[in-house]
Write an enzyme that holds these catalytic residues in place. Structure first.
Site, short mmCIF file in Angstrom:
data_model
loop_
_atom_site.label_atom_id
_atom_site.label_comp_id
_atom_site.label_asym_id
_atom_site.label_seq_id
_atom_site.Cartn_x
_atom_site.Cartn_y
_atom_site.Cartn_z
N ASP A 1 82.79 81.41 78.88
CA ASP A 1 83.83 81.79 77.96
C ASP A 1 83.64 80.91 76.58
OD1 ASP A 1 85.46 83.72 79.09
OD2 ASP A 1 86.17 82.14 80.49
N ASP B 1 84.76 90.60 81.75
CA ASP B 1 84.91 89.92 80.81
C ASP B 1 83.72 89.35 79.93
OD1 ASP B 1 86.46 89.74 83.20
OD2 ASP B 1 87.92 88.47 82.34
N1 GLY Z 1 88.74 86.54 80.83
C1 GLY Z 1 89.88 85.90 81.46
C2 GLY Z 1 90.78 87.12 81.48
O1 GLY Z 1 90.56 88.18 80.92
O2 GLY Z 1 92.00 86.98 82.20
#
Ligand code: GLY
Length: 401
Positions: free
Chosen positions: A116, A180
């Site tokens: 992330d 994601d």
């Molecule tokens: N990237 C984590 C979520 O969308 O919860």
């Protein structure tokens, strides 16, 4: 003849007045939402400043604002929100806050234990650089180097989660990649532009191509998690973590995919990414469970629809992506959808009242129902993408009018 001419004049006058009032309405919508955001965000930042600490709000839990550390995956959204407040208002006070809260997560550029870093650095430092903070350039490049350490050439992807501890270690995965992760590619594209080092770009393209191949079903919905073999790069499992079931369509995942492939098209001009974003949106729009107010249930296959929580964050991410998509092809169609989603998010069922909702902008998002976490709450990323969408809407409408 004179009669026809006067009829034509009457019709044209109606059209002109109609267009003027609809562009006025559009400007009013944006202006009113900016005013609301100014008031609500001021309450949020004043509470933080009063504490004498640098705090980073994520959500509300047990009636209190929950603040997070720089290593939390959502730490870039609040600094990013400050950058968007500056951009929406032109008021340099927001820029001062933006710089302060961005600087507070500087250490994230060295983070290598989850994917992330792309979200975190791009939303904070990335926006700052776009708005003229030249010194942030090195942070972007360093963060891209950190993210690149997670690239596995044999599978052609960057690994999302580590599997050595926490709940991820209980799932039997070897190299999990979540949809994601498409959102982290923008950092890599930017790092290549800033450094001239094409390796970041190549990683991003490889990751996007593998995602098309392995994350998407024939109907253009996507899985949440694809687990790869580190030995030969083959797919070991297709699972969910935050959705209802392995074969279901988790709402925010669909939104991340639409947004991510839109960015890939912007950065590469490869039409296959445009097509992927468009088809992924068609899955949403034609889904029998896409609700009449355009704010998705947390999973398109959640078993108790219509008695299931909505996810306003998925709607906000999608609206922002659709505004950008509208600049590439079929503009009216995508902007029309984005406008409808925004009108719904800005209406009383979803937009908080001033001073309520922990001073977050939007209500009714979902973090992860399978983990029993953050169900029907405000979330900092719902607010971030709502403001991004508002900004994009404003820019498009200023161009049109
Ligand atoms: N990237 C984590 C979520 O969308 O919860």
């Amino acid at each position: 003849m004179r009669k026809i001419v006067s009829q034509v004049i009457v019709i044209l006058s109606f059209l002109i007045v109609g267009c003027q009032s609809s562009s006025k309405q559009k400007l009013l919508f944006v202006a009113e939402n900016i005013e609301f955001a100014k008031t609500q965000e001021k309450l949020q930042v004043d509470a933080i400043e009063k504490s004498g600490k640098i705090l980073n709000p994520r959500t509300v839990a047990d009636g209190k604002v929950k603040y997070i550390s720089p290593e939390d995956w959502t730490s870039g959204f609040y600094p990013g929100t400050m950058w968007y407040m500056y951009e929406l208002t032109g008021d340099s006070t927001w820029r001062t806050y933006a710089r302060k809260y961005t600087q507070a997560i500087d250490s994230v550029k060295y983070l290598t234990w989850h994917h992330d870093v792309g979200f975190m650095i791009q939303c904070s430092f990335g926006n700052g650089l776009r708005l003229g903070e030249q010194a942030y350039k090195d942070v972007i490049i360093q963060a891209a180097k950190s993210l690149s350490t997670r690239f596995h050439p044999v599978a052609g992807i960057t690994q999302s989660w580590n599997v050595d501890k926490g709940w991820q270690s209980q799932r039997g995965w070897e190299c999990p990649v979540i949809i994601d992760n498409m959102m982290n590619l923008e950092l890599l594209f930017n790092a290549t532009k800033l450094s001239g080092d094409s390796s970041f770009y190549k990683i991003a393209v490889s990751h996007a191509d593998q995602t098309i191949k392995n994350h998407y079903r024939a109907n253009y919905s996507c899985y949440h998690v694809v687990d790869y073999s580190l030995k030969d790069g083959s797919v070991r499992n297709r699972h969910t973590a935050q959705g209802y079931a392995h074969e279901s369509s988790w709402a925010r995942g669909q939104a991340w995919g639409i947004y991510g492939f839109t960015v890939c098209y912007r950065e590469t001009h490869n039409p296959k990414y445009l097509e992927q974003a468009q088809k992924a949106f068609e899955f949403v729009v034609h889904n029998k469970n896409f609700p009449a107010d355009f704010v998705p249930y947390w999973d398109f296959d959640a078993p108790k629809i219509p008695n299931e929580p909505r996810d306003a964050s998925a709607a906000a991410i999608m609206a922002s992506a659709l505004y950008e998509l509208s600049t590439f092809d079929n503009g009216e169609y995508y902007k029309g959808w984005a406008d409808k989603i925004m009108a719904s998010l800005a209406s009383p069922p979803y937009r908080a009242k001033v001073g309520e909702n922990g001073n977050f902008l939007l209500m009714h998002s979902v973090g992860s129902i399978p983990h029993g976490a953050e169900i029907d709450v405000p979330l900092n990323y719902a607010d971030y993408y709502f403001l991004e969408a508002l900004l994009r809407k404003n820019q498009l409408e200023k161009k049109i009018n």
